[in-house]
Write an enzyme that holds these catalytic residues in place. Structure first.
Site, PDB file in Angstrom:
ATOM      1  N   GLY A 173       0.810  -1.220   0.000  1.00 40.14           N
ATOM      2  CA  GLY A 173       0.000   0.000   0.000  1.00 40.14           C
ATOM      3  C   GLY A 173       0.844   1.271   0.000  1.00 40.14           C
ATOM      4  N   GLU A 218       1.703   1.811  -3.527  1.00 43.65           N
ATOM      5  CA  GLU A 218       0.452   2.207  -4.191  1.00 43.65           C
ATOM      6  C   GLU A 218       0.124   3.680  -3.898  1.00 43.65           C
ATOM      7  OE1 GLU A 218      -1.485  -1.456  -2.547  1.00 43.65           O
ATOM      8  OE2 GLU A 218      -2.401  -1.468  -4.529  1.00 43.65           O
ATOM      9  N   GLU A 275       2.361  -8.272  -1.944  1.00 40.25           N
ATOM     10  CA  GLU A 275       1.103  -8.828  -1.422  1.00 40.25           C
ATOM     11  C   GLU A 275       0.925 -10.315  -1.682  1.00 40.25           C
ATOM     12  OE1 GLU A 275       1.382  -5.829  -2.760  1.00 40.25           O
ATOM     13  OE2 GLU A 275       0.021  -4.398  -1.822  1.00 40.25           O
TER      14      GLU A 275
HETATM   15  N1  CO8 Z   1       2.290  -3.731   8.770  1.00 38.23           N
HETATM   16  C1  CO8 Z   1       2.430  -3.760  10.115  1.00 38.23           C
HETATM   17  N2  CO8 Z   1       3.626  -3.707  10.730  1.00 38.23           N
HETATM   18  C2  CO8 Z   1       4.717  -3.593   9.967  1.00 38.23           C
HETATM   19  C3  CO8 Z   1       4.648  -3.550   8.556  1.00 38.23           C
HETATM   20  C4  CO8 Z   1       3.359  -3.619   7.958  1.00 38.23           C
HETATM   21  N3  CO8 Z   1       3.175  -3.547   6.635  1.00 38.23           N
HETATM   22  N4  CO8 Z   1       5.915  -3.460   8.069  1.00 38.23           N
HETATM   23  C5  CO8 Z   1       6.728  -3.444   9.126  1.00 38.23           C
HETATM   24  N5  CO8 Z   1       6.023  -3.529  10.282  1.00 38.23           N
HETATM   25  C6  CO8 Z   1       6.526  -3.532  11.655  1.00 38.23           C
HETATM   26  C7  CO8 Z   1       7.155  -4.866  11.994  1.00 38.23           C
HETATM   27  O1  CO8 Z   1       6.158  -5.792  12.381  1.00 38.23           O
HETATM   28  C8  CO8 Z   1       8.053  -4.475  13.138  1.00 38.23           C
HETATM   29  O2  CO8 Z   1       7.271  -4.311  14.289  1.00 38.23           O
HETATM   30  P1  CO8 Z   1       7.718  -5.024  15.688  1.00 38.23           P
HETATM   31  O3  CO8 Z   1       9.018  -4.351  16.028  1.00 38.23           O
HETATM   32  O4  CO8 Z   1       6.593  -4.692  16.623  1.00 38.23           O
HETATM   33  O5  CO8 Z   1       7.895  -6.463  15.403  1.00 38.23           O
HETATM   34  C9  CO8 Z   1       8.545  -3.085  12.744  1.00 38.23           C
HETATM   35  O6  CO8 Z   1       7.606  -2.630  11.781  1.00 38.23           O
HETATM   36  C10 CO8 Z   1       9.924  -3.099  12.099  1.00 38.23           C
HETATM   37  O7  CO8 Z   1       9.894  -4.004  11.028  1.00 38.23           O
HETATM   38  P2  CO8 Z   1      10.963  -5.206  10.858  1.00 38.23           P
HETATM   39  O8  CO8 Z   1      11.508  -5.612  12.187  1.00 38.23           O
HETATM   40  O9  CO8 Z   1      10.330  -6.256  10.018  1.00 38.23           O
HETATM   41  O10 CO8 Z   1      12.108  -4.443  10.034  1.00 38.23           O
HETATM   42  P3  CO8 Z   1      13.159  -5.112   9.045  1.00 38.23           P
HETATM   43  O11 CO8 Z   1      14.173  -4.062   8.748  1.00 38.23           O
HETATM   44  O12 CO8 Z   1      13.631  -6.424   9.554  1.00 38.23           O
HETATM   45  O13 CO8 Z   1      12.309  -5.413   7.682  1.00 38.23           O
HETATM   46  C11 CO8 Z   1      10.713  -4.896   5.972  1.00 38.23           C
HETATM   47  C12 CO8 Z   1      11.772  -4.361   6.963  1.00 38.23           C
HETATM   48  C13 CO8 Z   1      11.413  -5.744   4.890  1.00 38.23           C
HETATM   49  C14 CO8 Z   1      10.047  -3.691   5.331  1.00 38.23           C
HETATM   50  C15 CO8 Z   1       9.710  -5.788   6.727  1.00 38.23           C
HETATM   51  O14 CO8 Z   1       9.222  -5.043   7.845  1.00 38.23           O
HETATM   52  C16 CO8 Z   1       8.501  -6.183   5.899  1.00 38.23           C
HETATM   53  O15 CO8 Z   1       8.610  -7.094   5.084  1.00 38.23           O
HETATM   54  N6  CO8 Z   1       7.335  -5.565   6.138  1.00 38.23           N
HETATM   55  C17 CO8 Z   1       6.089  -5.911   5.485  1.00 38.23           C
HETATM   56  C18 CO8 Z   1       6.050  -5.390   4.064  1.00 38.23           C
HETATM   57  C19 CO8 Z   1       4.778  -5.836   3.356  1.00 38.23           C
HETATM   58  O16 CO8 Z   1       4.521  -7.005   3.174  1.00 38.23           O
HETATM   59  N7  CO8 Z   1       3.978  -4.863   2.961  1.00 38.23           N
HETATM   60  C20 CO8 Z   1       2.743  -5.108   2.227  1.00 38.23           C
HETATM   61  C21 CO8 Z   1       1.604  -5.205   3.199  1.00 38.23           C
HETATM   62  S1  CO8 Z   1       0.098  -5.688   2.418  1.00 38.23           S
HETATM   63  C22 CO8 Z   1      -0.493  -4.273   1.702  1.00 38.23           C
HETATM   64  O17 CO8 Z   1       0.115  -3.241   1.750  1.00 38.23           O
HETATM   65  C23 CO8 Z   1      -1.809  -4.387   0.997  1.00 38.23           C
HETATM   66  C24 CO8 Z   1      -2.274  -3.049   0.424  1.00 38.23           C
HETATM   67  C25 CO8 Z   1      -3.692  -3.126  -0.052  1.00 38.23           C
HETATM   68  C26 CO8 Z   1      -4.643  -2.967   1.138  1.00 38.23           C
HETATM   69  C27 CO8 Z   1      -6.055  -3.192   0.777  1.00 38.23           C
HETATM   70  C28 CO8 Z   1      -6.939  -3.017   2.007  1.00 38.23           C
HETATM   71  C29 CO8 Z   1      -7.967  -4.043   2.221  1.00 38.23           C
END
Ligand code: CO8
Length: 257
Positions: free
Chosen positions: A112, A115, A135
């Site tokens: 997102g 996006e 996603e």
């Molecule tokens: N949502 C919630 N929390 C998140 C997200 C996220 N998208 N990304 C990161 N965080 C949180 C982690 O859970 C972590 O929290 P905590 O310390 O409490 O565990 C904190 O942020 C730091 O993240 P990391 O420890 O994972 O940091 P890294 O440096 O190890 O990794 C990354 C960084 C690679 C960015 C990794 O965090 C990651 O892969 N994040 C998810 C990315 C992802 O998959 N995004 C797509 C999400 S789906 C989406 O966007 C759909 C859009 C359409 C929506 C339609 C609505 C219905």
């Protein structure tokens, strides 16, 4: 107005919207989306604002996606409503904004988050930025317009490669495929985006708004983009800005729009 997950400030005709949830890499939860809507409406009605910059707080992330933790308990109907809400904000308040909106991508722009950047009129990225639509690795597909806007920008083959592999690409690769306008050192990112907006502000605001609308029409099925361009072109002929622009050219001076 105070926001929980966003910073909003106006300076020199620019509204700065900074997504500010560093603990979740600026992921868009529902509250953040609601606040994003409110700031965009505020910027729209503020006559002092001529352009908008959207960025993320900190050095690591622009926006790392929708908030995955909020997805866990969503029903199908709730997921649809959320997707529709995002579509409304990204399409009507960003893409169709009469004022130019630029994404300053200062780190991860994923799901997102990418996006959101795709809905903006231009995308400038710092060299450390990483871009992707991951996603399908969650069993989803992009739900905030990514399947459409990425395809429009980079073509079907490259869009499908990014969406189906869920792989992240570098800012440089984004530049190469037309997803990113310019790549900059992190320290220069904001200055460059401000410079571009100031350049736009020196042009006719009426003509800029008409041009945004005509370019948007190229991707719409309900309007004939060529006809929209013809109509705007004719309408601009009777504006004060047009008379001023032509007079300035003919009398060899700078226009005063
Ligand atoms: N949502 C919630 N929390 C998140 C997200 C996220 N998208 N990304 C990161 N965080 C949180 C982690 O859970 C972590 O929290 P905590 O310390 O409490 O565990 C904190 O942020 C730091 O993240 P990391 O420890 O994972 O940091 P890294 O440096 O190890 O990794 C990354 C960084 C690679 C960015 C990794 O965090 C990651 O892969 N994040 C998810 C990315 C992802 O998959 N995004 C797509 C999400 S789906 C989406 O966007 C759909 C859009 C359409 C929506 C339609 C609505 C219905």
């Amino acid at each position: 107005m105070e926001y929980q997950h966003l910073l909003y400030q106006v300076d020199k005709h620019i509204a700065y919207i900074t997504i500010n949830r560093a603990s979740a890499l600026n992921a868009l939860n529902q509250q953040t989306l609601t606040e994003l809507e409110a700031t965009l409406l505020e910027a729209k009605k503020d006559h002092d604002v001529k352009g908008i910059i959207i960025t993320g707080a900190g050095e690591k992330a622009f926006v790392a996606g929708a908030d995955i933790k909020e997805f866990v308990d969503l029903s199908e109907a709730e997921a649809k409503l959320l997707s529709q809400k995002g579509h409304y904000i990204f399409t009507e308040l960003i893409e169709q904004s009469p004022k130019p909106v630029i994404a300053a991508i200062n780190g991860f722009a994923l799901g997102g988050g990418l996006e959101l950047a795709l809905a903006c009129h231009m995308r400038f990225a710092s060299a450390n930025a990483k871009l992707g639509l991951p996603e399908v690795s969650l069993g989803l597909l992009p739900g905030y317009g990514g399947t459409q806007r990425l395809t429009q920008l980079v073509g079907r083959g490259r869009a499908l490669q990014m969406i189906l592999t869920a792989d992240l690409i570098s800012a440089e690769e984004g530049l190469r495929i037309g997803l990113i306008n310019e790549v900059l050192d992190a320290a220069d990112l904001m200055n460059r985006v401000e410079e571009v907006l100031e350049r736009i502000f020196s042009r006719s605001g009426t003509a800029v708004t008409a041009a945004i609308d005509a370019v948007n029409a190229s991707n719409e099925q309900t309007r004939d983009g060529y006809q929209v361009e013809i109509n705007h072109f004719a309408e601009l002929f009777v504006t004060r800005d047009f008379k001023e622009g032509v007079d300035a050219f003919l009398t060899k001076r700078k226009p005063n729009f």
